[in-house]
Design a protein around this motif. Structure first.
Motif, PDB file in Angstrom:
ATOM      1  N   ALA C  56       0.821  -1.209   0.000  1.00 37.10           N
ATOM      2  CA  ALA C  56       0.000   0.000   0.000  1.00 37.10           C
ATOM      3  C   ALA C  56       0.857   1.262   0.000  1.00 37.10           C
ATOM      4  CB  ALA C  56      -0.928   0.007   1.221  1.00 37.10           C
ATOM      5  N   ILE C  57       2.035   1.168   0.584  1.00 36.27           N
ATOM      6  CA  ILE C  57       2.874   2.375   0.704  1.00 36.27           C
ATOM      7  C   ILE C  57       3.367   2.903  -0.634  1.00 36.27           C
ATOM      8  CG2 ILE C  57       3.711   2.003   3.061  1.00 36.27           C
ATOM      9  CD1 ILE C  57       6.320   0.880   1.748  1.00 36.27           C
ATOM     10  N   ILE C  58       3.194   2.146  -1.723  1.00 36.63           N
ATOM     11  CA  ILE C  58       3.682   2.667  -3.017  1.00 36.63           C
ATOM     12  C   ILE C  58       2.568   2.833  -4.034  1.00 36.63           C
ATOM     13  CG2 ILE C  58       6.093   1.941  -2.811  1.00 36.63           C
ATOM     14  CD1 ILE C  58       3.524  -0.083  -4.749  1.00 36.63           C
ATOM     15  N   LEU C  59       1.334   2.670  -3.620  1.00 36.57           N
ATOM     16  CA  LEU C  59       0.217   2.841  -4.559  1.00 36.57           C
ATOM     17  C   LEU C  59      -0.197   4.310  -4.640  1.00 36.57           C
ATOM     18  CD1 LEU C  59      -2.011  -0.199  -3.468  1.00 36.57           C
ATOM     19  CD2 LEU C  59      -0.408  -0.105  -5.391  1.00 36.57           C
ATOM     20  N   THR C  60      -0.539   4.764  -5.832  1.00 38.56           N
ATOM     21  CA  THR C  60      -1.132   6.097  -5.964  1.00 38.56           C
ATOM     22  C   THR C  60      -2.533   6.071  -5.356  1.00 38.56           C
ATOM     23  OG1 THR C  60      -2.152   5.620  -8.088  1.00 38.56           O
ATOM     24  CG2 THR C  60       0.104   6.455  -8.149  1.00 38.56           C
ATOM     25  N   ASP C  61      -3.078   7.245  -5.126  1.00 34.96           N
ATOM     26  CA  ASP C  61      -4.427   7.307  -4.547  1.00 34.96           C
ATOM     27  C   ASP C  61      -5.427   6.562  -5.428  1.00 34.96           C
ATOM     28  OD1 ASP C  61      -3.462   8.756  -2.447  1.00 34.96           O
ATOM     29  OD2 ASP C  61      -4.264  10.685  -3.108  1.00 34.96           O
ATOM     30  N   ALA C  62      -5.335   6.765  -6.716  1.00 34.94           N
ATOM     31  CA  ALA C  62      -6.286   6.111  -7.622  1.00 34.94           C
ATOM     32  C   ALA C  62      -6.157   4.595  -7.534  1.00 34.94           C
ATOM     33  CB  ALA C  62      -6.041   6.586  -9.061  1.00 34.94           C
ATOM     34  N   GLU C  63      -4.925   4.116  -7.439  1.00 32.25           N
ATOM     35  CA  GLU C  63      -4.715   2.673  -7.316  1.00 32.25           C
ATOM     36  C   GLU C  63      -5.264   2.143  -5.988  1.00 32.25           C
ATOM     37  OE1 GLU C  63      -0.619   2.079  -9.976  1.00 32.25           O
ATOM     38  OE2 GLU C  63      -0.474   2.722  -7.872  1.00 32.25           O
ATOM     39  N   ILE C  88      -0.259   8.894   3.962  1.00 36.90           N
ATOM     40  CA  ILE C  88       0.790   9.852   4.281  1.00 36.90           C
ATOM     41  C   ILE C  88       0.282  10.999   5.145  1.00 36.90           C
ATOM     42  CG2 ILE C  88       2.128   9.343   2.217  1.00 36.90           C
ATOM     43  CD1 ILE C  88       0.922  11.880   0.969  1.00 36.90           C
ATOM     44  N   SER C  89      -1.027  11.107   5.327  1.00 33.42           N
ATOM     45  CA  SER C  89      -1.570  12.222   6.100  1.00 33.42           C
ATOM     46  C   SER C  89      -2.992  11.899   6.510  1.00 33.42           C
ATOM     47  CB  SER C  89      -1.561  13.507   5.273  1.00 33.42           C
ATOM     48  OG  SER C  89      -2.371  13.367   4.123  1.00 33.42           O
ATOM     49  N   ALA C  92      -5.241  12.001   3.533  1.00 30.77           N
ATOM     50  CA  ALA C  92      -5.211  10.803   2.693  1.00 30.77           C
ATOM     51  C   ALA C  92      -6.047   9.699   3.329  1.00 30.77           C
ATOM     52  CB  ALA C  92      -3.773  10.351   2.475  1.00 30.77           C
ATOM     53  N   LEU C  95      -9.685  10.394   2.947  1.00 31.06           N
ATOM     54  CA  LEU C  95     -10.094  10.114   1.568  1.00 31.06           C
ATOM     55  C   LEU C  95     -10.361   8.624   1.370  1.00 31.06           C
ATOM     56  CD1 LEU C  95     -10.160  11.166  -1.495  1.00 31.06           C
ATOM     57  CD2 LEU C  95      -7.745  10.488  -1.569  1.00 31.06           C
ATOM     58  N   ARG C 278       6.741  -3.448  -6.451  1.00 25.25           N
ATOM     59  CA  ARG C 278       7.126  -2.072  -6.757  1.00 25.25           C
ATOM     60  C   ARG C 278       7.762  -1.361  -5.564  1.00 25.25           C
ATOM     61  NH1 ARG C 278       1.929   0.514  -9.549  1.00 25.25           N
ATOM     62  NH2 ARG C 278       2.358   1.958  -7.844  1.00 25.25           N
TER      63      ARG C 278
END
Lengths: 314, 314, 314, 314
Positions: C56-63, C88-89, C92, C95, C278
């Motif tokens: 999860a730490i490398i996924l974009t928000d959309a992902e 990260i916040s 986030a 969201l 990734r």
């Protein structure tokens, strides 16, 4: 407690001599005596060693004790000496503290153990053990950021100030340190007999206004920092700010290149023999660094009350 | 180099005795002698101390040297002794190494200094200094993750193996350690005379298959680990895997509660007197932990060739 | 609260599917659906994603949002789905939580923000914001070591369990986690509706005995872990320990090579298409790793109730 | 490359606007436009956002893109805009970079991913992916200390400058940054088209002398920093040093209280509406901090060429 009051037992600029080494990395005792002498002659109100700016973290136990002896001996009671007793374990700090008491130090200062750091719940026991080992010596808590320091909350500091009689002084340089100076005083009241700033004196004016009773900086421009402090204590904040601003580029350069600046400036001023550091990863200055140091020394020339090349009889 | 070959100077289970303390936190010399004796009687092929599992990071210099003396004395040449010389600075490691050479150790093992860690560019000088101090003693590099260890690349390890004659052995427990065991062998060839695994022996089977000549685990179930190793060296991998699987829950519990397990199991087995640890933040076992240790000891009972309560004449 | 009781809303093995990528590093939706399906078919009692084991730490928000949608959709209500909303916040996490509520998740789980970690004093506000965003969704606190996790004391956990109604569940994998499981239950009483272990299930037996209501492991041998859990829940601890011991070498290997094992085992079992990770610095397996995985899979063959190559209709 | 030459494409003070939030923590677009406008009016030679001083580490992806759009739009081509594209993964940085290219940015700047940091061996692939995503946009490497930054050696920087055509610029603020500025230039030669300093401009004079083509500071006293830079570029080092010394106490205070100072000074100057920060653990100023800021603003009053309360038509 009010740092601006005159009754503090420890008050003013408590300078930290570096630990000078010769070219083989051995302790250079004569240079150490000379820099201690310089600090006293420069008007430093106290001496603190061996601590972070003294490369204490890389000294063997025997070297630690020898540095402490020389510092006490050379200071010879002219100003108070605070011996640094931070170490890798309670046992190490107890060893250093017992020795400090034997050799006639005026106080000790410690961070919690720093290879593995204790959780907050274990820290009071550490300071209690140091206090017992000191047999009555006043104990300073050094509140400092990692990785070497252990950041302690104002609440924890206040609790130890209350519960451990010998623990009565703080050197504050954790996160947001000027705020912490206010917070600890508010929480601890009379349990706190004095709090000094660190950070190389870069925030001295605000620390003073918040009630700090002094600062513990490195020593290479101790004469200049004494000038700033004395202006503050004479109540002339405007003059203090002017002097401090003039000095700040040098203090900043010291913050960036640390050991190399503490020592190289002392070499350039003829006080110690070599700028060699033993800390892993310590900076090695290049020609442009030297040019900058020279420019900075020129800029603060008027503040060096001992002169650029002080005469020291050691 | 091929770990499976028989010619290795150092080979097998190199057990790490803990440093036992009494209830005042003082070194308990008799318990230390007893655990060393246990290791030798249990068939350990070598002894390693004081290192991480010995709480070396919190021992004073005097304690470090005393532990080394007792370990060498008690082992009495029956198996090789590797003295841990990691410390806070090159000077500290040099001090420990000189002493190790004087007291008749068979080798030394070191991580780079660990309060401030050296950058890669300074590490070869550190090991060269240790090698000089050892006056011919073989030097092991311990490749270990932070915050105490300093992770070194296979390339850096190979360069030091090539350039510093005494540096010929590796204990590998950095990130992805089983891969590194292969990588260092491929890069270093004959410059590497032996590489051992760490990680409490939890990955011993793969390490062996990749050419490791041994493992350096804690000592509380040294007899069981010797059983696994001997099965491997007799070429019976299936038997080794069976034994190792049976042992693994205990090794895992040791990985989770570290010092408390190294010592409490030895207390339960009647080998040392107290499980007290001096490392800041070391775990304090609760009743459920004790229940789990008892269950695990029962599970591995058949592997404890010395018996649950070995008779030790010290 | 008593984890052994039958009334828990969330109970058992809550498997974490990885986030599969194709060779370009794009989300492989079909593989994700297949591994979710595998988990459900394997008897997992719940699904948790995207969390640490899902990269999860490398996924974009959309992902992140897309993964959540697919997991909820594919699970289709057959077992509860807990959506990972660490980020990260606070913004986030809010969201992700709002979205989780919209798509019909059964709960969310969060660590505090992890680029800059909040001090303890700010953490309750974080969880309160997540709880508000969830509009009634139950909130799990994930108590996890750094550098990504933020370790929280049992006292802080208990305070949040008391003060924030939606916060009623803990996943515990901080330092000395099995002890913390006991401590939080003792402090929180009925405010805690369930606590699960983590650590890949390596300490499941003790966690169960201490009252854990489940475990949240990766998914590649979910069928085997379900077998262990069911033995526990049937009250057959001896059988559970036997199965767990047999499985442990694989769980340990997973702990060492993380993402590579989560995914490569699923590739070998024919469930996902690629083991590409990734995460920066993720391990790349070599031939000897593959040999070890094969040996470990052979060892646990009898525990893979879905068969080595499960048939999945997705 | 010679920073003192006039041909640099990017040259001077590249100011970093903060990301202003309203009291609910939502992006305050008008304040953002106003601070961008202030920077341009103040004579900043370029704009950089969203980066560390913009709290980029806590913005959602949507917020990141929106900030970038506003900054480009408001700057309207009057000076170059460098968009910050550091993120949690290559995928995130690629997303931000593609967007930057679409909206007409002049360059992008990136640190390597910062939740898990890539090892040195993976870093060139990261910058190559960013370069590809930029479709010809110049790429700046930001060399920055941890925990958010990833420190890269001069050798690695030079290799990427050579191998990736779009990578031609460096922002340097790793350990011993002024030295690194010299080292990278020496190693990279013409592959380096510009290197700027960071560290809030606190070491600007030395950086300039070492060949830096600019500096990327926060924006609250951008007008004052432009004054210093212009004195340098007019060849009047003495004047520059005088101005810089006068400004330094404010730059130092900014270094200590970071986000709070970036924003509070802008609030006091009437440029943005709120000093609220969303970064976990960000400082909250007390009355004494405000007094110090006021004193510092008074001290640098003459350097604020836009006036203490600039008139901004946005």
């Amino acid at each position: 407690m009010n740092g601006s009051a005159s009754g503090n037992r420890f008050r003013g600029v408590y300078a930290i001599p570096p630990t000078p080494f010769d070219d083989d990395g051995e302790l250079d005792e004569r240079s150490l005596r000379r820099v201690v002498e310089f600090c006293v002659m420069a008007g430093a109100h106290g001496i603190v060693a061996p601590v972070n700016a003294s490369e204490a973290i890389i000294l063997t136990d025997a070297e630690r004790l020898r540095v402490a002896e020389i510092v006490v001996e050379q200071t010879a009671g002219r100003v108070p000496v605070v011996i640094g007793v931070s170490g890798i374990s309670t046992a190490a700090s107890v060893l250093y503290t017992r020795h400090a008491a034997q050799i006639g130090a005026d106080a000790v200062i410690a961070m919690p153990p720093y290879v593995k750091h204790p959780p907050a719940s274990e820290i009071p026991d550490f300071y209690a053990a140091v206090a017992r080992a000191g047999q009555g010596l006043p104990v300073w808590i050094q509140n400092n950021l990692g990785p070497v320091g252990t950041s302690m909350s104002p609440e924890l500091l206040a609790r130890m100030l209350r519960d451990i009689p010998e623990v009565a002084f703080i050197k504050e340089e954790s996160e947001y340190p000027t705020q912490v100076i206010s917070q600890v005083q508010a929480l601890a009241g009379d349990d706190l007999q004095g709090i000094m700033g660190g950070m190389g004196g870069r925030f001295l004016l605000e620390e003073y206004r918040r009630g700090a009773c002094g600062t513990m900086p490195a020593s290479e421009v101790a004469d200049a920092l004494v000038l700033v402090w004395n202006a503050l204590d004479e109540g002339d904040e405007a003059r203090a700010r002017e002097l401090h601003t003039q000095l700040l580029p040098m203090l900043n350069y010291e913050a960036l290149y640390t050991y190399a600046i503490y020592k190289e400036v002392l070499v350039k001023r003829g006080i110690i023999a070599s700028s060699r550091s033993r800390v892993p990863g310590a900076p090695v200055l290049d020609a442009e660094n030297h040019r900058e140091i020279d420019a900075l020394l020129k800029q603060i020339g008027p503040l060096l009350t001992m002169g650029m090349h002080p005469k020291i009889n050691v």
